[in-house]
Design a protein around this motif. Structure first.
Motif, PDB file in Angstrom:
ATOM      1  N   LYS B  44       0.831  -1.216   0.000  1.00 31.26           N
ATOM      2  CA  LYS B  44       0.000   0.000   0.000  1.00 31.26           C
ATOM      3  C   LYS B  44       0.862   1.261   0.000  1.00 31.26           C
ATOM      4  O   LYS B  44       0.654   2.175  -0.801  1.00 31.26           O
ATOM      5  CB  LYS B  44      -0.936  -0.010   1.229  1.00 31.26           C
ATOM      6  CG  LYS B  44      -1.748  -1.285   1.375  1.00 31.26           C
ATOM      7  CD  LYS B  44      -2.617  -1.268   2.603  1.00 31.26           C
ATOM      8  CE  LYS B  44      -1.873  -1.241   3.926  1.00 31.26           C
ATOM      9  NZ  LYS B  44      -1.117  -2.438   4.284  1.00 31.26           N
ATOM     10  N   SER B  45       1.844   1.294   0.907  1.00 29.32           N
ATOM     11  CA  SER B  45       2.701   2.489   0.976  1.00 29.32           C
ATOM     12  C   SER B  45       3.510   2.638  -0.307  1.00 29.32           C
ATOM     13  O   SER B  45       3.696   3.742  -0.813  1.00 29.32           O
ATOM     14  CB  SER B  45       3.656   2.393   2.166  1.00 29.32           C
ATOM     15  OG  SER B  45       2.928   2.258   3.354  1.00 29.32           O
ATOM     16  N   THR B  46       3.966   1.503  -0.815  1.00 25.13           N
ATOM     17  CA  THR B  46       4.730   1.526  -2.068  1.00 25.13           C
ATOM     18  C   THR B  46       3.908   2.144  -3.183  1.00 25.13           C
ATOM     19  O   THR B  46       4.395   2.983  -3.947  1.00 25.13           O
ATOM     20  CB  THR B  46       5.137   0.089  -2.434  1.00 25.13           C
ATOM     21  OG1 THR B  46       5.822  -0.484  -1.330  1.00 25.13           O
ATOM     22  CG2 THR B  46       6.030   0.065  -3.659  1.00 25.13           C
ATOM     23  N   PRO B  85       3.193  10.800   4.219  1.00 27.57           N
ATOM     24  CA  PRO B  85       3.804   9.471   4.143  1.00 27.57           C
ATOM     25  C   PRO B  85       3.781   8.761   5.496  1.00 27.57           C
ATOM     26  O   PRO B  85       3.562   9.388   6.534  1.00 27.57           O
ATOM     27  CB  PRO B  85       5.238   9.774   3.714  1.00 27.57           C
ATOM     28  CG  PRO B  85       5.505  11.135   4.251  1.00 27.57           C
ATOM     29  CD  PRO B  85       4.198  11.868   4.247  1.00 27.57           C
ATOM     30  N   GLU B  86       4.001   7.465   5.425  1.00 24.97           N
ATOM     31  CA  GLU B  86       3.963   6.642   6.626  1.00 24.97           C
ATOM     32  C   GLU B  86       4.920   7.179   7.691  1.00 24.97           C
ATOM     33  O   GLU B  86       4.618   7.187   8.866  1.00 24.97           O
ATOM     34  CB  GLU B  86       4.343   5.210   6.233  1.00 24.97           C
ATOM     35  CG  GLU B  86       3.876   4.153   7.182  1.00 24.97           C
ATOM     36  CD  GLU B  86       3.968   2.775   6.538  1.00 24.97           C
ATOM     37  OE1 GLU B  86       4.751   2.599   5.581  1.00 24.97           O
ATOM     38  OE2 GLU B  86       3.245   1.869   6.994  1.00 24.97           O
ATOM     39  N   LYS B  87       6.111   7.612   7.254  1.00 25.07           N
ATOM     40  CA  LYS B  87       7.110   8.088   8.234  1.00 25.07           C
ATOM     41  C   LYS B  87       7.031   9.581   8.478  1.00 25.07           C
ATOM     42  O   LYS B  87       7.889  10.155   9.115  1.00 25.07           O
ATOM     43  CB  LYS B  87       8.507   7.694   7.761  1.00 25.07           C
ATOM     44  CG  LYS B  87       8.682   6.184   7.791  1.00 25.07           C
ATOM     45  CD  LYS B  87      10.067   5.761   7.384  1.00 25.07           C
ATOM     46  CE  LYS B  87      10.122   4.234   7.363  1.00 25.07           C
ATOM     47  NZ  LYS B  87      11.105   3.750   6.387  1.00 25.07           N
ATOM     48  N   LEU B 160      -3.291   9.759   2.228  1.00 23.05           N
ATOM     49  CA  LEU B 160      -2.984   9.619   3.647  1.00 23.05           C
ATOM     50  C   LEU B 160      -2.561   8.191   3.940  1.00 23.05           C
ATOM     51  O   LEU B 160      -3.337   7.254   3.735  1.00 23.05           O
ATOM     52  CB  LEU B 160      -4.217   9.979   4.483  1.00 23.05           C
ATOM     53  CG  LEU B 160      -4.763  11.397   4.297  1.00 23.05           C
ATOM     54  CD1 LEU B 160      -6.132  11.537   4.963  1.00 23.05           C
ATOM     55  CD2 LEU B 160      -3.783  12.412   4.869  1.00 23.05           C
ATOM     56  N   ASP B 161      -1.336   8.014   4.410  1.00 22.30           N
ATOM     57  CA  ASP B 161      -0.851   6.677   4.744  1.00 22.30           C
ATOM     58  C   ASP B 161      -0.966   6.478   6.253  1.00 22.30           C
ATOM     59  O   ASP B 161      -0.176   7.011   7.022  1.00 22.30           O
ATOM     60  CB  ASP B 161       0.605   6.522   4.275  1.00 22.30           C
ATOM     61  CG  ASP B 161       0.993   5.054   4.138  1.00 22.30           C
ATOM     62  OD1 ASP B 161       0.256   4.197   4.668  1.00 22.30           O
ATOM     63  OD2 ASP B 161       2.031   4.780   3.503  1.00 22.30           O
ATOM     64  N   GLU B 162      -1.976   5.741   6.647  1.00 20.13           N
ATOM     65  CA  GLU B 162      -2.256   5.452   8.055  1.00 20.13           C
ATOM     66  C   GLU B 162      -2.267   6.709   8.920  1.00 20.13           C
ATOM     67  O   GLU B 162      -1.475   6.850   9.847  1.00 20.13           O
ATOM     68  CB  GLU B 162      -1.218   4.452   8.591  1.00 20.13           C
ATOM     69  CG  GLU B 162      -1.044   3.309   7.606  1.00 20.13           C
ATOM     70  CD  GLU B 162      -0.633   2.014   8.252  1.00 20.13           C
ATOM     71  OE1 GLU B 162      -0.527   1.974   9.480  1.00 20.13           O
ATOM     72  OE2 GLU B 162      -0.461   1.050   7.496  1.00 20.13           O
ATOM     73  N   PRO B 163      -3.207   7.612   8.636  1.00 21.41           N
ATOM     74  CA  PRO B 163      -3.219   8.881   9.368  1.00 21.41           C
ATOM     75  C   PRO B 163      -3.582   8.732  10.841  1.00 21.41           C
ATOM     76  O   PRO B 163      -3.300   9.637  11.620  1.00 21.41           O
ATOM     77  CB  PRO B 163      -4.285   9.711   8.634  1.00 21.41           C
ATOM     78  CG  PRO B 163      -5.177   8.710   8.007  1.00 21.41           C
ATOM     79  CD  PRO B 163      -4.292   7.550   7.648  1.00 21.41           C
TER      80      PRO B 163
HETATM   81 MG   LIG Z   1       2.560   1.010   4.741  1.00 21.72          MG
END
Ligand SMILES: [Mg+2]
Ligand SMILES: Nc1ncnc2c1ncn2[C@@H]1O[C@H](COP(=O)(O)OP(=O)(O)OP(=O)(O)O)[C@@H](O)[C@H]1O
Lengths: 347, 240
Positions: B44-46, B85-87, B160-163
């Motif tokens: 997903k993040s990719t 992003p996730e980070k 939104l990556d895992e907000p």
């Molecule tokens: Mg991810």
């Protein structure tokens, strides 16, 4: 040693320190934004002084030719490298900015050089010629390596240094020059005479440092440069064009180098290869400050300048050795300090 | 103009020899909320990083009907694409206020004041902490700052990556409220969430991703009722 000599040495130390502070700050800036250790910084110092010298002599400085050549090379290289992503408009902009403008400038300098228009004009022309070289060098040598490790960038920087050194010899010859001072007078301060040029150097340095501080703290562009240094990916994600900020950093470094050269030109004889040693001392200051803090770099530069002038008096043969040996205890101390803070400094 | 703000077709992304995204096609309607759910490591993040241009990819990505091609991340931001992003990628050594200001970089200084007011109204916590360095914020405050910085850029497409990762329930609700508010302003959203139940509730459409491929796609309400989704991602049934 008596008080007069001490004061005299301190004056020398402060002036040298001021120049090292400027160069050190420029090195920190370039490193933070682009991760390049800008070894050729010193060449800009030498060229700053020598370009003014050439103009004073009524000749065309080789740097005017070099700018035109660098512009042409950068434009060609970019067209070849990015042919798939080039629009006509982009190429047109590049032709005007990188080719037409430098050649127009060259023509102007050739035309105006014999007229001897005065020191203020020489300084202006020198800056106009040297400042754009910073970004051009970045585009030619470092932008293609933007994602390379620091060591690779460092090796590239050394390569650039040697090429520029060679070009300096071609353009300016092996002869040294000493320029006309801006203010040719001295005034007594206590027991000694102070040259107005020295006061001038310190004042210009302080003004430049203050301007840089304001730029980084108050303007969006300055903050964008800092952001690029802090987190390159984060910067790209908010739309900061990191290539442009890299060029900006190199332009600032070139400007600082050229100004330093223009300032010290009247105080000491400058040869085509004088810049490296001067730049190296700015580098020592930057390293003492961990290549990170601007105020610490300026302070360390003052220390380097003082140490240099006093060791020139007590042990003149060892003056450089003493200054560079300063690095050893600093690095040892830093490696110990780093050992304790390892996890905090991640990010 | 097409009814979709983003159309991805046949997208492949690889890390060296490993293909993390394999032939993914997905589209986001203008003003719609689309969610992608999937197990850890599904890609997903990719996928989001590739759409943003952070990772190189093969395949086609159309934004507002035009191919993004190989354009740089910063150019995509300029067009109105924004990724949290996730980070998070905050500017750790800079203050909360500076982080937010830089969020509006592409809009220029004039957009800063108004945007900042809005963000502070949504996250009063950030207003209290505005002089603090981002690196010293608590985990939850950092999430709020990442979200705030993204809102500052007034994106057209927000990814939104895992907000809600690591946030207290009250703030999670605020995040989901923002997501639905943004839709009213015409912003389109691509949402990735571990909290699949909440994501399916706010989303219009949903995709299920497994091992780099899309295995299910449909209206979110339909997927929320799908037995395979319930079993694998909504945590019912699996427990017996
Ligand atoms: Mg991810
Ligand atoms: N930089 C990388 N190098 C090599 N492999 C990677 C890299 N980043 C991710 N991967 C791999 O690619 C796959 C997809 O990762 P990705 O981060 O996209 O998953 P995800 O769906 O976001 O998972 P999560 O829900 O845990 O965030 C994983 O198998 C992961 O290990």
């Amino acid at each position: 040693m008596n008080a007069t000599i001490a004061l005299f040495l301190a004056q020398d130390g402060i002036i040298n320190g001021a120049i090292y502070a400027l160069l050190g700050v420029a090195l920190v800036l370039v490193f933070a934004v682009t991760r390049v250790i800008f070894v050729p910084q010193g060449e800009f110092v030498a060229w700053g002084a020598l370009t003014v010298a050439a103009l004073e002599a009524g000749t065309v400085p080789g740097t005017a030719w070099l700018l035109a050549v660098l512009g042409l090379a950068a434009a060609l290289l970019e067209v070849v490298r990015e042919r798939h992503a080039m629009s006509v408009a982009k190429v047109a902009v590049m032709v005007v900015r990188d080719v037409a403008l430098p050649f127009a400038l060259l023509g102007l300098v050739i035309w105006a050089a014999p007229m001897r228009l005065g020191l203020a004009v020489y300084v202006l022309v020198t800056l106009v010629l040297l400042v754009p070289m910073g970004p051009l060098i970045y585009r030619l040598a470092f932008q293609p390596l933007a994602d390379a490790p620091v060591l690779v960038l460092f090796i590239a920087a050394i390569g650039v240094h040697f090429s520029l050194l060679g070009l300096g010899l071609v353009f300016f010859g092996a002869e040294g020059f000493r320029n006309t001072p801006f203010l040719d007078m001295s005034f007594p301060l206590g027991p000694m005479m102070v040259k107005a040029q020295s006061v001038w150097i310190v004042v210009v340095t302080l003004l430049l440092l203050a301007a840089l501080y304001a730029f980084f703290e108050r303007t969006l562009l300055g903050k964008a440069l800092r952001a690029t240094a802090v987190n390159r990916l984060g910067a790209r994600l908010v739309g900061i064009p990191v290539r442009a900020t890299g060029r900006m950093a190199f332009a600032l470094a070139a400007a600082i180098g050229a100004v330093s050269g223009i300032l010290i030109g009247p105080l000491t004889t400058i040869y085509y290869d004088s810049g490296f040693l001067i730049g190296l001392k700015g580098f020592v200051a930057a390293i003492i400050a961990g290549l990170a803090s601007y105020p610490l770099t300026a302070l360390a530069a003052l220390l380097v300048g003082m140490l240099e002038s006093f060791s020139a008096f007590f042990a003149s043969a060892f003056k450089e050795v003493i200054v560079f040996s300063l690095l050893i205890p600093v690095l040892v101390w830093r490696s110990f300090a780093a050992g304790h803070h390892d996890d905090e400094e991640e990010e | 103009m097409s009814a979709h703000i983003l159309e991805v077709s046949g997208l492949f992304v690889s890390y060296g020899r490993v293909e993390a995204v394999r032939g993914v096609s997905l589209s986001i309607p203008v003003g719609g909320i689309v969610t992608v759910i999937g197990a850890n490591g599904a890609g997903k993040s990719t996928l989001m990083n590739a759409i943003m241009g952070v990772l190189p990819s093969r395949g086609e990505v159309l934004f507002q009907g035009r191919p993004l091609g190989r354009s740089l991340v910063e150019a995509r931001v300029g067009e109105g694409v924004c990724l949290v992003p996730e980070k998070r990628e905050l500017f750790a050594a800079m203050t909360v206020q500076d982080n937010l200001q830089l969020g509006a970089y592409r809009l220029g200084r004039s957009a800063v004041a108004g945007g900042m007011e809005e963000v502070f109204a949504r996250f009063p916590r950030l207003k209290e902490r505005r002089g603090q360095l981002a690196g010293t914020l608590s985990g939850g405050e950092r999430q709020m700052l990442a979200m705030g910085r993204a809102l500052m850029s007034r994106p057209r497409l927000l990814m939104l990556d895992e907000p809600s990762l690591g946030l207290a329930p009250l703030i999670v609700r605020e995040i989901f409220r923002i997501v639905t508010d943004l839709r009213k302003d015409g912003v389109s959203i691509l949402l990735v969430e571990q909290n699949a139940r909440a994501a399916l509730q706010v989303a219009d459409e949903a995709y299920v991703m497994e091992l780099g491929e899309i295995t299910l796609h449909g209206p979110a309400s339909q997927l929320a009722a799908d037995s395979r989704v319930i079993e694998s991602y909504l945590g019912l049934g699996a427990r017996h």
